[in-house]
Design an enzyme around this catalytic site. Structure first.
Site, PDB file in Angstrom:
ATOM      1  N   SER A   1       0.848  -1.199   0.000  1.00  0.00           N
ATOM      2  CA  SER A   1       0.000   0.000   0.000  1.00  0.00           C
ATOM      3  C   SER A   1       0.877   1.240   0.000  1.00  0.00           C
ATOM      4  O   SER A   1       1.961   1.250   0.598  1.00  0.00           O
ATOM      5  CB  SER A   1      -0.904   0.021   1.236  1.00  0.00           C
ATOM      6  OG  SER A   1      -1.616   1.243   1.318  1.00  0.00           O
TER       7      SER A   1
ATOM      8  N   TYR B   1      -1.691  -0.212  10.169  1.00  0.00           N
ATOM      9  CA  TYR B   1      -1.760  -0.630   8.761  1.00  0.00           C
ATOM     10  C   TYR B   1      -0.521  -0.149   8.010  1.00  0.00           C
ATOM     11  O   TYR B   1       0.109  -0.919   7.270  1.00  0.00           O
ATOM     12  CB  TYR B   1      -3.025  -0.062   8.120  1.00  0.00           C
ATOM     13  CG  TYR B   1      -3.249  -0.508   6.700  1.00  0.00           C
ATOM     14  CD1 TYR B   1      -3.719  -1.787   6.423  1.00  0.00           C
ATOM     15  CD2 TYR B   1      -3.009   0.349   5.627  1.00  0.00           C
ATOM     16  CE1 TYR B   1      -3.943  -2.205   5.116  1.00  0.00           C
ATOM     17  CE2 TYR B   1      -3.221  -0.053   4.321  1.00  0.00           C
ATOM     18  CZ  TYR B   1      -3.695  -1.328   4.068  1.00  0.00           C
ATOM     19  OH  TYR B   1      -3.900  -1.741   2.771  1.00  0.00           O
TER      20      TYR B   1
END
Length: 269
Positions: free
Chosen positions: A131, A144
Site C-alpha cells: 500500500s 496498517y
C-alpha cells in the site's frame, strides 16, 4: 510453452478477483484463495481454495494441492490483507497482532511455502500487494502503515536472497481503490469519552471517502500483467492517483516536520 500457474491469496473480491479474472483472460491458470470460498462459489470464474494466511496447515494444504494437480507453481500474488484504523492508544494489542499476522506474517508464510517448488523449477515470481500507506505514517492508520511498510522492506532484502535461484520478487503499492476493504476492517470504536473522538471521527470519514471514490481495481490487474511479462521487475511499483504517488516523492525531499504538517492539514488535525 506450459500454461503458467498463478496463486492469488484473497481473490474472492476486490483487487485479488480483478487480477485473477484479467490474468485468466490472458491465458494463465488461476488458483485463488478465500477464507470462505463457499460464499463465492456461484460468482467465481476461477478455482477458489480455502486458505487462512494465519493457519500454517491451511497454507501447506493449498500449495501442496496445486503442485500435485499442476506439477508447478509459477507466480504467487500475496494480496490477502486487512484494514485497521483507530487511535494507537485505543487499539487492543490483540488486534494489532492479528493485523500483522494477516498483512505481514501471512504473506511471508505463504511465500515460504511456494519457494521450494520455484527453486526446483529454477524460476518463479512473487508479487506482494502492499500500500502507498506503507510509505508514510498515517494518523489513525499507523498499524496498517507499519505492517505494509514492513512487507515492503522485507521484500527488498528477500529479492536479493532469491536472485541466485532465478526467483523474482517485487511489491505493488496501490493507493485508494474501490474495494470492499472497509467491510472486513477492524476499526476502534468511536468512544464518546475518547480524547481522540473528534479527529478520529473526521479521519474515518475521509478514509471511507477515499475508498468509495477510488480507482477501478482493473488498473492494478493490468499492471500485474505487465510486471509478469518483464524479465527483471523493479523493486517496487506504486499505483494510484497522481497526488497519492507524488506524496511519496514529497516525503523524500521535504523536511520531516513540513511533510508532517502537510499530512495534518490534509486530515484537518
Amino acid at each position: 510453452m506450459n500454461q503458467k500457474v498463478v496463486l492469488i491469496t484473497g481473490a474472492s473480491t476486490g483487487i485479488g478477483k480483478a487480477i485473477g479474472l484479467f490474468l485468466q483472460e490472458k491465458g494463465y491458470l488461476i488458483y485463488g484463495t478465500s477464507r470462505n470460498p463457499e460464499k463465492y462459489s456461484s460468482q467465481s470464474q476461477f478455482t477458489l481454495l480455502p486458505l487462512d494466511v494465519a493457519d500454517q496447515k491451511s497454507i501447506q494444504d493449498v500449495v501442496s494441492n496445486i503442485i500435485q494437480q499442476e506439477g508447478r507453481l509459477d507466480i504467487l500474488i500475496n494480496n490477502a490483507g486487512a484494514g485497521i484504523t483507530g487511535p494507537l492508544e485505543e487499539i487492543p494489542s490483540s488486534e494489532i497482532l492479528q493485523n500483522f499476522t494477516t498483512n505481514y506474517f501471512g504473506p511471508i508464510d505463504v511465500t515460504k511455502a511456494v519457494l521450494p517448488q520455484m527453486r526446483t523449477q529454477k524460476e518463479g515470481l512473487v508479487i506482494h500487494i502492499t500500500s502507498i500507506a506503507g510509505y508514510m505514517g498515517l494518523p489513525y492508520r499507523g498499524i496498517y502503515s507499519a505492517a505494509k511498510a514492513a512487507l515492503e522492506i522485507t521484500s527488498e532484502a528477500w529479492r536479493m536472497e532469491l536472485k541466485e535461484f532465478n526467483i523474482k520478487m517485487t511489491t505493488i503499492a496501490p493507493g485508494a481503490f474501490a474495494t470492499n476493504i472497509a467491510v472486513g476492517r477492524y476499526h476502534a470504536p468511536l468512544l464518546d469519552d475518547s480524547p481522540y473522538l473528534k479527529n478520529y471521527g473526521r479521519t474515518l470519514e475521509l478514509i471511507n471517502q477515499d475508498v468509495d471514490g477510488g480507482q477501478d481495481p482493473i488498473v492494478i490487474a493490468k499492471e500485474v500483467y505487465e510486471i509478469i511479462k518483464k524479465n527483471n521487475p523493479k523493486v517496487h511499483y506504486r499505483i494510484g492517483a497522481f497526488l497519492q504517488k507524488f506524496s511519496i516523492t514529497l516525503k523524500k525531499v521535504l523536511p520531516d516536520t513540513i511533510y508532517e504538517n502537510m499530512l495534518r492539514k490534509h486530515f484537518e488535525l
